[in-house]
Design a protein around this motif. Structure first.
Motif, short mmCIF file in Angstrom:
data_model
loop_
_atom_site.label_atom_id
_atom_site.label_comp_id
_atom_site.label_asym_id
_atom_site.label_seq_id
_atom_site.Cartn_x
_atom_site.Cartn_y
_atom_site.Cartn_z
N PHE A 75 0.84 -1.20 0.00
CA PHE A 75 0.00 0.00 0.00
C PHE A 75 0.87 1.24 0.00
N ILE A 76 0.22 2.38 -0.26
CA ILE A 76 0.85 3.69 -0.14
C ILE A 76 0.21 4.40 1.05
N LEU A 77 1.01 4.77 2.02
CA LEU A 77 0.51 5.50 3.19
C LEU A 77 0.75 6.98 3.01
N GLY A 78 -0.30 7.78 3.24
CA GLY A 78 -0.19 9.23 3.11
C GLY A 78 -0.14 9.93 4.45
N GLU A 79 0.27 11.19 4.41
CA GLU A 79 0.37 11.97 5.64
C GLU A 79 -0.98 12.20 6.29
N ASP A 80 -2.07 12.05 5.51
CA ASP A 80 -3.42 12.22 6.05
C ASP A 80 -3.98 10.91 6.60
N GLY A 111 -4.47 8.35 4.92
CA GLY A 111 -5.14 7.64 3.85
C GLY A 111 -4.25 6.50 3.36
N VAL A 112 -4.85 5.33 3.16
CA VAL A 112 -4.12 4.16 2.69
C VAL A 112 -4.61 3.88 1.27
N LYS A 113 -3.73 4.04 0.30
CA LYS A 113 -4.14 3.94 -1.10
C LYS A 113 -3.39 2.82 -1.84
N ARG A 114 -3.94 2.50 -3.02
CA ARG A 114 -3.34 1.47 -3.89
C ARG A 114 -3.06 0.19 -3.10
N VAL A 115 -4.07 -0.22 -2.35
CA VAL A 115 -3.95 -1.44 -1.55
C VAL A 115 -3.98 -2.65 -2.47
N LYS A 116 -3.03 -3.54 -2.27
CA LYS A 116 -2.99 -4.79 -3.03
C LYS A 116 -2.79 -5.94 -2.05
N PHE A 117 -3.69 -6.90 -2.12
CA PHE A 117 -3.57 -8.10 -1.30
C PHE A 117 -2.82 -9.16 -2.10
N SER A 118 -1.95 -9.88 -1.44
CA SER A 118 -1.07 -10.82 -2.12
C SER A 118 -1.86 -11.97 -2.76
N ASP A 119 -1.27 -12.54 -3.79
CA ASP A 119 -1.88 -13.70 -4.44
C ASP A 119 -2.00 -14.87 -3.47
N VAL A 120 -1.03 -14.99 -2.60
CA VAL A 120 -1.06 -16.09 -1.63
C VAL A 120 -2.30 -15.97 -0.75
N LEU A 121 -2.62 -14.74 -0.32
CA LEU A 121 -3.81 -14.53 0.50
C LEU A 121 -5.08 -14.80 -0.30
N ARG A 122 -5.16 -14.25 -1.49
CA ARG A 122 -6.35 -14.43 -2.32
C ARG A 122 -6.60 -15.91 -2.63
N GLU A 123 -5.53 -16.67 -2.79
CA GLU A 123 -5.67 -18.07 -3.16
C GLU A 123 -6.25 -18.93 -2.04
N GLU A 124 -6.38 -18.37 -0.85
CA GLU A 124 -6.99 -19.12 0.24
C GLU A 124 -8.44 -19.47 -0.05
N ASN A 125 -9.06 -18.71 -0.98
CA ASN A 125 -10.45 -18.99 -1.34
C ASN A 125 -10.58 -19.70 -2.68
N GLU A 126 -9.49 -20.28 -3.16
CA GLU A 126 -9.53 -20.94 -4.46
C GLU A 126 -10.46 -22.16 -4.46
N ASP A 127 -10.71 -22.72 -3.29
CA ASP A 127 -11.58 -23.90 -3.24
C ASP A 127 -13.06 -23.53 -3.29
#
Length: 303
Positions: A241-246, A248-264
């Motif tokens: 992610f990109i953390l801003g001074e305000d 704000g947390v932007k351009r959040v990307k969750f890893s493929d490893v995490l996403r693959e937990e729901n592959e079943d």
């Protein structure tokens, strides 16, 4: 169902509305498309879209909401040219200069004339309510966009006791210290993108990508009293992610490893996959947000 931005708010009192009561309240402010004379419309839609039946979606005590905004696209230069053209014609006919009030009325007439033919732009914004964590998180790239959703929710409920997450130490000071001292807390890693701004009112701004942020050239900018106002980070190799001074947390990307937990989960069953992804995402964020707050020095409970 994966948020790309996080605008984080803290409930100052527990959120005690049941999902059933919330559903009934949102119905009065359900989205309806723009009519021929509407400039914009804003309202709640089903988070699951055509696969959903309700304006709320719940999973493990979490609540997901979605608002839709439709705006008519009326190019400013086109309106300006039409106003000037008609104003000139009237001035020639009447032999006098039009007053500002008259030109404003002309502009309103032209807008009403163009609206039925204007193209529409639509957007959706999701929000996650976590009663057990006292958090409201909006997937919006700016606080202004998040506040639009919050204002509508407040209108629905009569009151909404939330405030932006506040820290004891400004994020830009902590991020600057991380780069200066290399003392970023365990679990977090600095990546290769940052924005540095001078502390002076009209000072310079440095934006860098694919840059070694430990390099001497970056240290020289920090020594010249620049502060880190945006910083690319990674947490536990699961969230970048990109953390801003305000905060704000932007351009959040969750890893493929995490996403693959729901592959079943059956990919053809949209509702089941959506529900599984929502549960997985919120579970990760419920660990990530407190870790981020702690890394940044802790929350200011008095704010």
């Amino acid at each position: 169902m994966w948020f790309k931005n996080l605008q984080i708010y803290r409930f100052t009192r527990p959120f005690e509305h049941t999902i059933e009561a919330l559903e009934n309240t949102l119905t009065d402010f359900e989205f309806a498309p723009c009519g021929s004379q509407d400039v914009s419309k804003f309202g709640w839609v089903k988070p699951l879209g055509k696969f959903g039946q309700t304006l709320t979606h719940g999973a493990d005590g979490n609540i997901l909401l979605c608002v839709k905004k439709e705006e008519k696209m009326l190019p400013g230069p086109v309106i300006k040219d039409m106003v000037e053209e008609r104003a000139l014609a009237l001035e020639e006919t009447q032999g006098r200069a039009l007053k500002k009030k008259e030109k404003d009325a002309l502009k309103e007439d032209i807008i009403m004339e163009l609206l039925p033919r204007a193209f529409s732009r639509t957007s959706q914004t999701f929000a996650w309510i976590s009663p057990k964590s006292d958090l409201l998180v909006v997937d919006a790239s700016s606080a202004k966009k998040a506040e639009e959703l919050i204002a509508l929710l407040r209108k629905c409920l009569g009151s909404l006791p939330v405030v932006p997450l506040s820290l004891t130490t400004p994020p830009e000071l902590t991020m600057t210290d991380w780069l200066n001292e290399g003392n970023i807390p365990a679990g977090f890693n600095i990546e290769d993108e940052a924005e540095l701004r001078s502390a002076l009112e009209h000072g310079g701004i440095i934006r860098c990508k694919q840059q070694d942020l430990t390099a001497e050239e970056i240290k020289a900018h920090l020594d010249a009293d620049k502060l880190v106002t945006k910083l690319a980070l990674n947490w536990q190799e699961n969230v970048s992610f990109i953390l801003g001074e305000d905060m704000g947390v932007k351009r959040v990307k969750f890893s493929d490893v995490l996403r693959e937990e729901n592959e079943d989960v059956d990919g053809d069953d949209f509702a089941a996959r959506f529900d599984a992804d929502f549960a997985l995402m919120t579970g990760e964020l419920e660990a990530f947000i407190p870790a981020l707050v702690e890394a940044l020095g802790g929350e200011d409970k008095k704010a």
